[in-house]
Design a protein around this motif. Sequence first.
Motif, short mmCIF file in Angstrom:
data_model
loop_
_atom_site.label_atom_id
_atom_site.label_comp_id
_atom_site.label_asym_id
_atom_site.label_seq_id
_atom_site.Cartn_x
_atom_site.Cartn_y
_atom_site.Cartn_z
N ASP A 416 35.77 45.56 32.79
CA ASP A 416 35.54 47.01 32.89
C ASP A 416 36.08 47.63 34.19
OD1 ASP A 416 34.49 47.26 30.43
OD2 ASP A 416 32.38 47.37 31.05
N ALA A 417 36.99 46.93 34.79
CA ALA A 417 37.59 47.50 36.01
C ALA A 417 38.50 48.68 35.66
CB ALA A 417 38.37 46.43 36.77
N GLY A 418 38.85 48.77 34.40
CA GLY A 418 39.72 49.88 33.96
C GLY A 418 41.17 49.44 33.77
N LYS A 419 41.39 48.18 33.48
CA LYS A 419 42.75 47.62 33.33
C LYS A 419 43.49 48.28 32.17
CE LYS A 419 40.99 43.42 32.97
NZ LYS A 419 39.58 43.69 33.32
N SER A 420 42.84 48.28 31.02
CA SER A 420 43.50 48.80 29.82
C SER A 420 43.70 50.31 29.95
CB SER A 420 42.66 48.49 28.57
OG SER A 420 42.50 47.09 28.44
N THR A 421 42.74 50.98 30.48
CA THR A 421 42.86 52.43 30.65
C THR A 421 44.02 52.76 31.59
OG1 THR A 421 40.49 52.68 30.29
CG2 THR A 421 41.62 54.51 31.36
N LEU A 422 44.11 52.00 32.63
CA LEU A 422 45.17 52.22 33.61
C LEU A 422 46.55 52.02 32.97
CD1 LEU A 422 45.75 52.83 36.63
CD2 LEU A 422 45.73 50.36 37.02
N GLY A 451 34.99 57.86 23.72
CA GLY A 451 36.10 58.73 24.07
C GLY A 451 36.81 58.33 25.35
N SER A 452 36.05 57.75 26.30
CA SER A 452 36.66 57.37 27.58
C SER A 452 37.59 56.18 27.44
CB SER A 452 35.56 57.07 28.59
OG SER A 452 34.80 55.96 28.15
N PHE A 453 37.55 55.54 26.25
CA PHE A 453 38.40 54.35 26.04
C PHE A 453 39.72 54.72 25.36
CE2 PHE A 453 34.31 52.38 26.69
CZ PHE A 453 34.60 51.19 27.33
N GLY A 469 34.87 47.52 23.03
CA GLY A 469 35.35 48.10 24.28
C GLY A 469 35.78 47.08 25.30
N VAL A 470 36.12 45.89 24.82
CA VAL A 470 36.60 44.85 25.74
C VAL A 470 37.91 44.27 25.22
CG1 VAL A 470 34.32 44.18 26.60
CG2 VAL A 470 35.27 43.04 24.57
N THR A 471 38.73 43.84 26.14
CA THR A 471 39.97 43.16 25.76
C THR A 471 39.64 41.69 25.51
OG1 THR A 471 41.19 44.67 27.19
CG2 THR A 471 42.33 42.70 26.46
N ILE A 472 40.17 41.16 24.40
CA ILE A 472 39.88 39.76 24.05
C ILE A 472 41.09 38.88 24.30
CG2 ILE A 472 39.35 38.22 22.11
CD1 ILE A 472 37.60 40.52 21.00
N PRO A 492 42.39 39.87 29.38
CA PRO A 492 40.97 40.20 29.28
C PRO A 492 40.25 39.90 30.59
CG PRO A 492 41.44 38.19 28.07
CD PRO A 492 42.74 38.69 28.59
N GLY A 493 39.29 40.74 30.95
CA GLY A 493 38.56 40.53 32.20
C GLY A 493 37.31 39.69 32.00
N HIS A 494 36.82 39.62 30.79
CA HIS A 494 35.58 38.89 30.55
C HIS A 494 35.78 37.41 30.78
CE1 HIS A 494 31.89 37.56 28.60
NE2 HIS A 494 31.46 38.81 28.70
N ASN A 550 41.17 51.21 41.51
CA ASN A 550 41.01 52.16 40.40
C ASN A 550 39.69 52.93 40.50
OD1 ASN A 550 41.89 53.38 38.03
ND2 ASN A 550 40.77 51.89 36.73
N LYS A 551 39.59 53.90 39.65
CA LYS A 551 38.39 54.75 39.54
C LYS A 551 38.11 55.47 40.87
CE LYS A 551 36.20 51.97 35.92
NZ LYS A 551 34.96 51.44 35.39
N MET A 552 39.18 55.82 41.57
CA MET A 552 39.01 56.54 42.84
C MET A 552 38.37 57.91 42.59
SD MET A 552 39.68 54.85 45.49
CE MET A 552 39.83 56.12 46.75
N ASP A 553 38.54 58.48 41.41
CA ASP A 553 37.88 59.74 41.08
C ASP A 553 36.38 59.59 41.12
OD1 ASP A 553 37.14 59.59 37.74
OD2 ASP A 553 38.46 58.08 38.58
N ALA A 554 35.90 58.38 40.82
CA ALA A 554 34.46 58.13 40.81
C ALA A 554 33.88 58.10 42.23
CB ALA A 554 34.16 56.83 40.10
N CYS A 588 44.16 54.80 42.89
CA CYS A 588 44.57 55.48 41.64
C CYS A 588 43.36 55.75 40.74
CB CYS A 588 45.61 54.66 40.89
SG CYS A 588 45.04 53.02 40.43
N SER A 589 43.65 56.49 39.70
CA SER A 589 42.64 56.76 38.69
C SER A 589 43.32 56.71 37.33
CB SER A 589 41.98 58.14 38.91
OG SER A 589 41.19 58.45 37.77
N GLY A 590 43.02 55.69 36.63
CA GLY A 590 43.60 55.55 35.30
C GLY A 590 43.12 56.62 34.36
N LEU A 591 41.89 57.01 34.53
CA LEU A 591 41.32 58.00 33.62
C LEU A 591 41.96 59.38 33.83
CD1 LEU A 591 39.13 58.00 31.43
CD2 LEU A 591 37.53 58.87 33.15
N GLU A 592 42.14 59.77 35.09
CA GLU A 592 42.71 61.10 35.37
C GLU A 592 44.22 61.06 35.58
OE1 GLU A 592 40.52 62.67 38.67
OE2 GLU A 592 38.69 62.92 37.49
#
Length: 820
Positions: A416-422, A451-453, A469-472, A492-494, A550-554, A588-592
């Motif tokens: 959930d670090a935001g790899k796929s979103t990025l 929606g965030s995914f 919501g996870v990469t396998i 996958p991060g898991h 990542n997630k610098m917006d947060a 960076c921010s993958g989401l924004e």
Amino acid sequence: MSNRRVKSLAADEDDYDDYDNYDDDYEDGGNEELSPEDKEQMRQGTTKVREAVGSAFPATDKEIHDALWHYYYDVGKTVAYLKNKQKPSTAPTKAKKDEPKSKLSTSFCSTALPGISRSDRGGQDGLQATIPQKDADGRQECISSTIYSTEFSAAEFFKDCPWLRIPEHRKAEILIEPVYPRLGLLGGASAGGKMSKLAALAAKRRQKESERSESTATGSSESQDDYTTRLNKLRLQEINRAKSNTSRDADTPMREGDKAVSDSGVSADILRQDLPDPLSHGQTTSTPDLSVSVEPCIRGRPSPFASIMTSHDADLFLPTSPDLLAVGENAKSFDFAEPSPDDVVMKAQNAKVAAPAKTKPKESARTKTTSLAHGVQQLSVQETPKVKSKNIDVLAEYKKVKRKKAANFVVIGHVDAGKSTLMGRLLFDLKAVDQRTMDKYRKEAERIGKGSFAFAWVLDQGTEERERGVTIDIATNKFETDRTSFTILDAPGHKDFVPNMIAGASQADFAVLVIDASMGNFESGLKGQTKEHALLVRSIGVQRIIVAVNKMDAVDWSEERFAEIRQQMSAFLTSAGFQSKNVTFVPCSGLEGGNILAKCSDPKASWYTGPTLVEELDQSEPSTYALDKPLRMTINDVFRGSVLNPLSVSGRIEAGNVQVGEQVVVMPSGEKAQIRSLEVDDEPQDWAVAGQNVVLNLTDIDPIHLKTGDVLCSAVSPIQNVSEFRAKVLAFEHLTPMNIDVHKGRLHVPGRISQLVGVLDKSTGMVVKKRPKIVQPGNVVRVVVQLDQPVPLEPPSRVVLRANGETVAAGLLEKNEMRP
Ligand SMILES: Nc1nc2c(ncn2[C@@H]2O[C@H](COP(=O)(O)OP(=O)(O)OP(=O)(O)O)[C@@H](O)[C@H]2O)c(=O)[nH]1
């Protein structure tokens, strides 16, 4: 005279016990008077007997009375008895009561049948009339008188049962065991028991018949089997002939038209003479000779059914009714010496099928043989490639073409670090994914509350991945910049999917480590897969790493937070073996979408003046590959490419080159295959080189010899299978001699660390401690690993050792320390 009648049948000793008072009872009743009706019948009977025998007949009234009493006042039988009695040399008339009463004694007195009894006395086997008679003492005696001097005959006994008269030619040779107990011990093996008299009679008769048959076939030198065969044949012929005669003229008795002589010259009459003929009406038959005259036959004719069942003899009874004749016609015997109707039909059908073959000349068979041999030759020629190789000088061609540099990078980081979103954002910004598709993903993700995914769905294509919501598994995607052609390997991060992450990392030129900058998440991630992934990629050989904070917006694009993370991660990555010059950080921010393709527009992020993520990616130096080495490619996937290419494999060429028509070897199976065609970056090509991701369409190999993790290699210089190797590894956990799984890309094989050779100095590589019993995490150690099965491995391959779901070590195979 007594009116007490005695019937003793098959008396045994027990029965005698029951009659211990027999004599007393008899005596007690000896003086009983006849009833008036008996007296009158006795009087009339006596008168009639006297008249019949004449006045001069020397019989007393007592004898007459006794006989009448015995024969139920039957005058005729009484007269016959008295006359016989007066004849000289009759059988003994007295049965002494004092004779030993044996169980085996079968003498009996009967009034139901006219005194038929079996007697063992004097070895005689005959029918005797036994008449109850009182002796002088007034005791009952059985008066035996031989009526029949002949043997007992079962045929005679059952003579009025026509359905039992089975014709000889239908009788089976079955030996029927006697139903009465043998003269042996109970339950004992009395194989040599005494033969019964009835069995003796049967044997005697069979012997007679045999002798008669032999005498008929005089001068014949045929064997017994031949004779029997011919005899049976004659019987069938004769019977069929008789039946056909019957059918033609039912009024004609069979015997009249039955004078035909068989081919062998044996008369049918001779063949039939052994058959019992109860309708001979006084004629002598082969059944035991009876000295008494047989009364005229008054039996009715058997039913049509019985006639059919009894066949031979019953034919004589066939009625002349047309309907019943039809029955007889249908039921007539079939001569099994001839082919059956089914045989005839099948023979005709076979003849029809075989007919064309018959018309073929012998030469066609020769041609067939030749074509077969030719086919076999063709099979052997299959060794030669079906697809012609163009014999391209691949290295020369490769150098001719000026192309963009290509790079694979693996995206790693804690769950959930935001790899796929990025990466989704990156692809979207680079127009690798169009707006329409992105809108679709967004809608679908919102519908299931994720929606965030939406950007993550660009890479997470699997249903399970999207729902959870996870990469396998590793997701690959491509994009291009002005300078470079990139392949994304989204790992996958898991922790459960670390093996898949290893597979992705093994194909990467560099890594993008994604870190969640959110408060607390970075810290927890550092303890988790952030650290493990970074160690793994370095152990696998990745030298350059881009850290995407990542997630610098947060965190409101906090410069302090970014600096904190950079400091901690730099220290860690350096300790893991990365050089500082090869480690870069991008907030960076993958989401924004800030600082991915373009600079972040948020004023809070203005403090960052460095390169964007894409610019950092573009600065990666192209890796160098051993293009002139023998071909090596670890199979990443086996699949059906298309109708024309039913068997395809994908992967990244690790060393060497390959071209269409080339023969390759798949290890560990050692099976050969041929390159039917190949694709580089989804484009058909004639050749490919190391560093390129390819799809190879194979031919001349069974799919069972192909699986992910196998190594496709040069047929000239294939990789060897090894079951033991020595490696220099970095310990992630405590190491002891222990069971582990060895990972190399997609190759997984169980094994064990059999030996800890020594702890090494990280900078010099010298042994600082020999044969340690346990190795602390962070140490570099030389180990010997034994595998449960031989697999294709060779130095300088990088391997990862895992145990119980954790990565315990990773390192490099050492040269000259491989054992098959
Ligand atoms: N606020 C914020 N959230 C983000 C950002 N990037 C990702 N997320 C959220 O983080 C969550 C996980 O994102 P993913 O892209 O699935 O993370 P991941 O690292 O790919 O997850 P795994 O592959 O399963 O390890 C999602 O809810 C995203 O919306 C970001 O830049 N800012």
